[in-house]
Scaffold this motif. Structure first.
Motif, PDB file in Angstrom:
ATOM      1  N   LYS A 166       0.846  -1.194   0.000  1.00  0.00           N
ATOM      2  CA  LYS A 166       0.000   0.000   0.000  1.00  0.00           C
ATOM      3  C   LYS A 166       0.882   1.245   0.000  1.00  0.00           C
ATOM      4  CE  LYS A 166      -3.431   2.426   2.879  1.00  0.00           C
ATOM      5  NZ  LYS A 166      -4.116   2.411   4.191  1.00  0.00           N
ATOM      6  N   ASN A 167       0.563   2.180  -0.902  1.00  0.00           N
ATOM      7  CA  ASN A 167       1.255   3.472  -0.970  1.00  0.00           C
ATOM      8  C   ASN A 167       2.771   3.298  -1.038  1.00  0.00           C
ATOM      9  OD1 ASN A 167      -1.098   5.023  -0.945  1.00  0.00           O
ATOM     10  ND2 ASN A 167      -1.152   5.133   1.289  1.00  0.00           N
ATOM     11  N   CYS A 168       3.204   2.494  -1.979  1.00  0.00           N
ATOM     12  CA  CYS A 168       4.633   2.242  -2.171  1.00  0.00           C
ATOM     13  C   CYS A 168       5.077   2.759  -3.540  1.00  0.00           C
ATOM     14  CB  CYS A 168       4.931   0.750  -2.055  1.00  0.00           C
ATOM     15  SG  CYS A 168       4.594   0.041  -0.425  1.00  0.00           S
ATOM     16  N   ALA A 169       6.395   2.825  -3.742  1.00  0.00           N
ATOM     17  CA  ALA A 169       6.947   3.276  -5.016  1.00  0.00           C
ATOM     18  C   ALA A 169       8.180   2.466  -5.359  1.00  0.00           C
ATOM     19  CB  ALA A 169       7.298   4.762  -4.949  1.00  0.00           C
ATOM     20  N   ASN A 170       8.371   2.258  -6.632  1.00  0.00           N
ATOM     21  CA  ASN A 170       9.534   1.526  -7.151  1.00  0.00           C
ATOM     22  C   ASN A 170       9.580   0.104  -6.580  1.00  0.00           C
ATOM     23  OD1 ASN A 170      10.332   3.883  -8.528  1.00  0.00           O
ATOM     24  ND2 ASN A 170      11.482   4.591  -6.740  1.00  0.00           N
ATOM     25  N   VAL A 171       8.650  -0.705  -7.051  1.00  0.00           N
ATOM     26  CA  VAL A 171       8.493  -2.072  -6.556  1.00  0.00           C
ATOM     27  C   VAL A 171       8.697  -3.043  -7.705  1.00  0.00           C
ATOM     28  CG1 VAL A 171       6.887  -3.739  -5.544  1.00  0.00           C
ATOM     29  CG2 VAL A 171       6.918  -1.366  -4.714  1.00  0.00           C
ATOM     30  N   THR A 172       9.457  -4.103  -7.447  1.00  0.00           N
ATOM     31  CA  THR A 172       9.672  -5.159  -8.435  1.00  0.00           C
ATOM     32  C   THR A 172       9.303  -6.509  -7.832  1.00  0.00           C
ATOM     33  OG1 THR A 172      11.473  -3.971  -9.536  1.00  0.00           O
ATOM     34  CG2 THR A 172      11.371  -6.358  -9.872  1.00  0.00           C
ATOM     35  N   SER A 177       7.094 -17.951  -7.693  1.00  0.00           N
ATOM     36  CA  SER A 177       5.774 -18.553  -7.845  1.00  0.00           C
ATOM     37  C   SER A 177       4.968 -18.343  -6.569  1.00  0.00           C
ATOM     38  CB  SER A 177       5.899 -20.059  -8.120  1.00  0.00           C
ATOM     39  OG  SER A 177       6.606 -20.294  -9.319  1.00  0.00           O
ATOM     40  N   VAL A 178       3.632 -18.336  -6.739  1.00  0.00           N
ATOM     41  CA  VAL A 178       2.724 -18.244  -5.600  1.00  0.00           C
ATOM     42  C   VAL A 178       1.715 -19.374  -5.714  1.00  0.00           C
ATOM     43  CG1 VAL A 178       1.052 -16.857  -4.324  1.00  0.00           C
ATOM     44  CG2 VAL A 178       2.950 -15.722  -5.524  1.00  0.00           C
ATOM     45  N   LEU A 179       1.576 -20.139  -4.642  1.00  0.00           N
ATOM     46  CA  LEU A 179       0.609 -21.233  -4.580  1.00  0.00           C
ATOM     47  C   LEU A 179      -0.432 -20.913  -3.515  1.00  0.00           C
ATOM     48  CD1 LEU A 179      -0.310 -24.150  -5.293  1.00  0.00           C
ATOM     49  CD2 LEU A 179       1.299 -24.958  -3.538  1.00  0.00           C
ATOM     50  N   ALA A 180      -1.720 -20.976  -3.888  1.00  0.00           N
ATOM     51  CA  ALA A 180      -2.825 -20.775  -2.939  1.00  0.00           C
ATOM     52  C   ALA A 180      -2.618 -19.501  -2.131  1.00  0.00           C
ATOM     53  CB  ALA A 180      -2.967 -21.986  -2.019  1.00  0.00           C
ATOM     54  N   GLY A 181      -2.721 -18.358  -2.806  1.00  0.00           N
ATOM     55  CA  GLY A 181      -2.366 -17.075  -2.205  1.00  0.00           C
ATOM     56  C   GLY A 181      -3.440 -16.406  -1.375  1.00  0.00           C
ATOM     57  N   GLY A 182      -4.500 -17.122  -0.993  1.00  0.00           N
ATOM     58  CA  GLY A 182      -5.553 -16.516  -0.191  1.00  0.00           C
ATOM     59  C   GLY A 182      -6.471 -15.649  -1.043  1.00  0.00           C
ATOM     60  N   HIS A 183      -7.092 -14.647  -0.437  1.00  0.00           N
ATOM     61  CA  HIS A 183      -7.999 -13.769  -1.170  1.00  0.00           C
ATOM     62  C   HIS A 183      -7.278 -13.093  -2.327  1.00  0.00           C
ATOM     63  CE1 HIS A 183     -11.517 -10.663  -0.763  1.00  0.00           C
ATOM     64  NE2 HIS A 183     -11.393 -11.134  -1.973  1.00  0.00           N
ATOM     65  N   PHE A 184      -6.035 -12.683  -2.125  1.00  0.00           N
ATOM     66  CA  PHE A 184      -5.226 -12.083  -3.180  1.00  0.00           C
ATOM     67  C   PHE A 184      -3.819 -12.672  -3.105  1.00  0.00           C
ATOM     68  CE2 PHE A 184      -8.239  -8.865  -1.705  1.00  0.00           C
ATOM     69  CZ  PHE A 184      -8.923  -8.581  -2.883  1.00  0.00           C
ATOM     70  N   ALA A 185      -3.346 -13.197  -4.222  1.00  0.00           N
ATOM     71  CA  ALA A 185      -1.945 -13.621  -4.268  1.00  0.00           C
ATOM     72  C   ALA A 185      -1.038 -12.402  -4.243  1.00  0.00           C
ATOM     73  CB  ALA A 185      -1.690 -14.458  -5.510  1.00  0.00           C
ATOM     74  N   VAL A 186      -1.382 -11.383  -5.048  1.00  0.00           N
ATOM     75  CA  VAL A 186      -0.657 -10.114  -5.042  1.00  0.00           C
ATOM     76  C   VAL A 186      -1.695  -8.996  -5.056  1.00  0.00           C
ATOM     77  CG1 VAL A 186       0.892  -8.580  -6.299  1.00  0.00           C
ATOM     78  CG2 VAL A 186       1.341 -11.045  -6.284  1.00  0.00           C
ATOM     79  N   LEU A 187      -1.658  -8.129  -4.049  1.00  0.00           N
ATOM     80  CA  LEU A 187      -2.527  -6.955  -4.001  1.00  0.00           C
ATOM     81  C   LEU A 187      -1.652  -5.721  -3.865  1.00  0.00           C
ATOM     82  CD1 LEU A 187      -5.266  -5.512  -3.775  1.00  0.00           C
ATOM     83  CD2 LEU A 187      -5.180  -5.915  -1.298  1.00  0.00           C
ATOM     84  N   ALA A 188      -1.674  -4.860  -4.890  1.00  0.00           N
ATOM     85  CA  ALA A 188      -0.936  -3.603  -4.869  1.00  0.00           C
ATOM     86  C   ALA A 188      -1.946  -2.464  -4.935  1.00  0.00           C
ATOM     87  CB  ALA A 188       0.025  -3.525  -6.049  1.00  0.00           C
ATOM     88  N   THR A 189      -1.943  -1.595  -3.926  1.00  0.00           N
ATOM     89  CA  THR A 189      -2.898  -0.487  -3.843  1.00  0.00           C
ATOM     90  C   THR A 189      -2.131   0.816  -3.654  1.00  0.00           C
ATOM     91  OG1 THR A 189      -4.528  -1.969  -2.822  1.00  0.00           O
ATOM     92  CG2 THR A 189      -4.926   0.401  -2.638  1.00  0.00           C
ATOM     93  N   GLY A 190      -2.321   1.753  -4.561  1.00  0.00           N
ATOM     94  CA  GLY A 190      -1.601   3.018  -4.478  1.00  0.00           C
ATOM     95  C   GLY A 190      -0.106   2.843  -4.676  1.00  0.00           C
ATOM     96  N   VAL A 191       0.277   1.904  -5.532  1.00  0.00           N
ATOM     97  CA  VAL A 191       1.694   1.640  -5.796  1.00  0.00           C
ATOM     98  C   VAL A 191       2.054   2.242  -7.156  1.00  0.00           C
ATOM     99  CG1 VAL A 191       3.441  -0.128  -6.162  1.00  0.00           C
ATOM    100  CG2 VAL A 191       1.696  -0.447  -4.398  1.00  0.00           C
ATOM    101  N   ASP A 192       3.103   3.037  -7.198  1.00  0.00           N
ATOM    102  CA  ASP A 192       3.566   3.660  -8.429  1.00  0.00           C
ATOM    103  C   ASP A 192       4.900   3.051  -8.862  1.00  0.00           C
ATOM    104  OD1 ASP A 192       1.354   5.250  -8.229  1.00  0.00           O
ATOM    105  OD2 ASP A 192       2.433   7.027  -7.530  1.00  0.00           O
ATOM    106  N   ASP A 193       5.056   2.934 -10.186  1.00  0.00           N
ATOM    107  CA  ASP A 193       6.269   2.351 -10.757  1.00  0.00           C
ATOM    108  C   ASP A 193       6.448   0.919 -10.257  1.00  0.00           C
ATOM    109  OD1 ASP A 193       7.271   4.767 -12.202  1.00  0.00           O
ATOM    110  OD2 ASP A 193       7.256   5.568 -10.163  1.00  0.00           O
ATOM    111  N   LEU A 194       5.537   0.089 -10.717  1.00  0.00           N
ATOM    112  CA  LEU A 194       5.461  -1.318 -10.299  1.00  0.00           C
ATOM    113  C   LEU A 194       5.773  -2.213 -11.486  1.00  0.00           C
ATOM    114  CD1 LEU A 194       4.575  -3.664  -8.395  1.00  0.00           C
ATOM    115  CD2 LEU A 194       2.223  -3.207  -9.141  1.00  0.00           C
ATOM    116  N   LEU A 195       6.697  -3.130 -11.303  1.00  0.00           N
ATOM    117  CA  LEU A 195       7.032  -4.132 -12.306  1.00  0.00           C
ATOM    118  C   LEU A 195       6.707  -5.515 -11.761  1.00  0.00           C
ATOM    119  CD1 LEU A 195       8.365  -5.061 -14.992  1.00  0.00           C
ATOM    120  CD2 LEU A 195      10.557  -5.072 -13.760  1.00  0.00           C
TER     121      LEU A 195
END
Length: 498
Positions: A166-172, A177-195
């Motif tokens: 949440k509210n992060c910048a410059n994320v890679t 791999s992700v197995l059985a990641g729950g409600h969200f395997a990857v949740l990015a909210t308010g993240v800028d410059d995300l790869l």
């Protein structure tokens, strides 16, 4: 290297340096979680050791926190700025059973989206307000002890997301791999410059959710999510204001909902047990690419290209919570064995958010070079606004869509309900009177070099239009003896001049 430091170079180089090259050489600013007491046997809880390693690396100015071969059972891992988590081959971060995850932090705007979207600390790996963060593979994140959402998420000490930012910048995020990641395997909210690059995800709910983010690249990912969406852009109110998701490129990805969870990671590609005919589309074999449903801030400047959707629902673009969905380009798509509508464009008035928000907009969408094969339903593609709020400026070019067909005369006579305020889904209108395209409340619709074909004879018109102005059709290929119908209240007629 002008303008660069040795640390910057190492951050870029480490993902591609092989294990042999590392033998006998210790990276600067490398912190091994075992040096801080992690056991890695899959039984002992390693949470405290891992968080000590991250904190120590952060105090030293940042660096790489390494997970060597082993299984590290953990509750909440707290990321910090300038930290890279590196999962070696054979390394697994395992979500331990509920009971020790960080609590879901308060969110005064939580009522405007699902519980999982409004809270971030109740996750296996989380970070808030950070910069220059990476998680690199080739290891595994296994959300075995995570909740899939719903009432279980409210249990004290429960976690419901594999990775939440949440509210992060410059994320890679790369090469794991992700197995059985729950409600969200990857949740990015308010993240800028995300790869997000070269991830393999086999999960029991959403795969990759990009919410209120800017400058995002998702490429070369494989996502199997039978019970929810594979790659989903959203623009919720979780941050307390409407923020668009914009400048996003999704390319060279494979999404599906048709395989046993784990079948991509282990390479078996074992089909999902039971088959699509035994469950409703909303429950199984979802796995699509979608924009929406949360759409308070809208979506701008989105490109989706060279992707494959297989054994899944079709593409869905939805604005129902007041935001504007605009300037979207889809090209070079291959779709196989699609459930429901191959294309679903919906402008609605659910309006989940603070009082006073109005209906948004859906405009400026171009879809080209798309092929759909192996249909698994009688649903046509759908482009549907609501009275007084048309979808605008839609272009479908160079499409080849094979439909199942088999619709009856009874279906051809239906007048579907509007369902202005309903949750948007491809089955929301019930059976439809078109076999290929249902369009209602649309301005400026272009179909050029589009082939609609049918496996079996269908008594419905190929294209059904209501309140569509400025339609331009050229070089269409329709099923044999099919027609284009324009509908007006209580009458319909074959139209040659649209």
């Amino acid at each position: 290297m002008p303008g660069s430091t040795r640390r910057d170079f190492l951050k870029q180089a480490l993902p591609v340096i092989g294990g042999a090259a590392l033998a006998g050489w210790r990276e600067p600013n490398l912190t091994d979680v075992r040096a801080f007491g992690a056991v890695g046997d899959g039984v002992a809880l390693d949470t405290a050791a891992v968080n000590r390693a991250i904190a120590a690396a952060a105090r030293a100015g940042g660096g790489v926190v390494r997970f060597s071969r082993g299984t590290y059972a953990c509750h909440s891992i707290r990321l910090k700025s300038n930290i890279t988590l590196r999962l070696d081959r054979g390394a697994t971060i395992l979500a331990a059973p509920a009971g020790g995850y960080d609590g879901a932090e308060p969110n005064p705007w939580g009522r405007y989206q699902d519980f999982g979207h409004g809270h971030f600390h109740n996750s296996l790996i989380w970070g808030e307000g950070l910069h220059d963060v990476a998680i690199l593979g080739p290891g595994l994140v296994w959300g075995k002890g995570l909740s899939r959402g719903g009432p279980d998420s409210l249990t004290p000490g429960a976690g419901d997301k594999a990775i939440a930012l949440k509210n992060c910048a410059n994320v890679t995020l790369r090469d794991f791999s992700v197995l059985a990641g729950g409600h969200f395997a990857v949740l990015a909210t308010g993240v800028d410059d995300l790869l997000v690059e070269n991830l393999t995800i086999d999960t029991n709910r959403d795969g990759i959710d990009i919410d209120c983010c800017r400058r995002v690249r998702v490429s070369n990912c494989r996502v199997n999510s039978p019970h929810d969406d594979s790659i989903c852009l959203k623009s919720s109110f979780a941050l307390g204001h409407a923020r668009a998701t914009e400048d996003v490129r999704i390319s060279d990805c494979y999404v599906t909902g048709g395989y046993r969870i784990g079948a991509l990671i282990d390479g078996s590609h074992e089909p999902l047990a039971g088959g699509a005919g035994q469950v409703r589309a909303r429950q199984c074999m979802m796995g699509r690419i979608k924009l929406g449903t949360e759409s308070n801030g809208g979506f701008r400047n989105v490109t989706i290209e060279n992707c494959v959707c297989e054994r899944s629902l079709g593409l869905a673009f939805e604005s129902v919570d007041g935001g504007a969905l605009e300037n979207v380009l889809v090209r070079g798509m291959t779709m196989r064995d699609i459930r429901g509508a191959p294309l679903f464009l919906r402008l609605g008035a659910r309006l989940r958010g603070p009082a006073g928000i109005g209906v948004g907009a859906l405009r400026g969408v171009t879809i080209s070079g798309l092929t759909c094969r192996g249909p698994a339903s009688r649903a046509p593609s759908i482009i549907s606004g609501i009275p007084g709020h048309p979808i605008a400026d839609i272009a479908l070019r160079d499409l080849d869509l094979l439909e199942e067909g088999g619709g009856s005369k009874r279906l051809a006579g239906l007048v579907p309900p509007e369902e202005d305020h309903a949750y948007p889904e491809t089955d929301m209108f019930g059976p439809l009177p078109a076999q290929a395209l249902f369009a209602r409340h649309v301005r400026n619709l272009e179909l050029s070099r589009v082939a609609f074909r049918s496996l079996t004879p269908d008594a419905r018109p190929a294209i059904w239009l209501e309140d569509v102005q400025g339609a331009r059709f050229s070089a269409l290929r329709l099923p044999s003896a099919a027609a284009v119908w324009r509908y007006e209240r209580h009458k319909a007629f074959l139209s040659g001049a649209l």
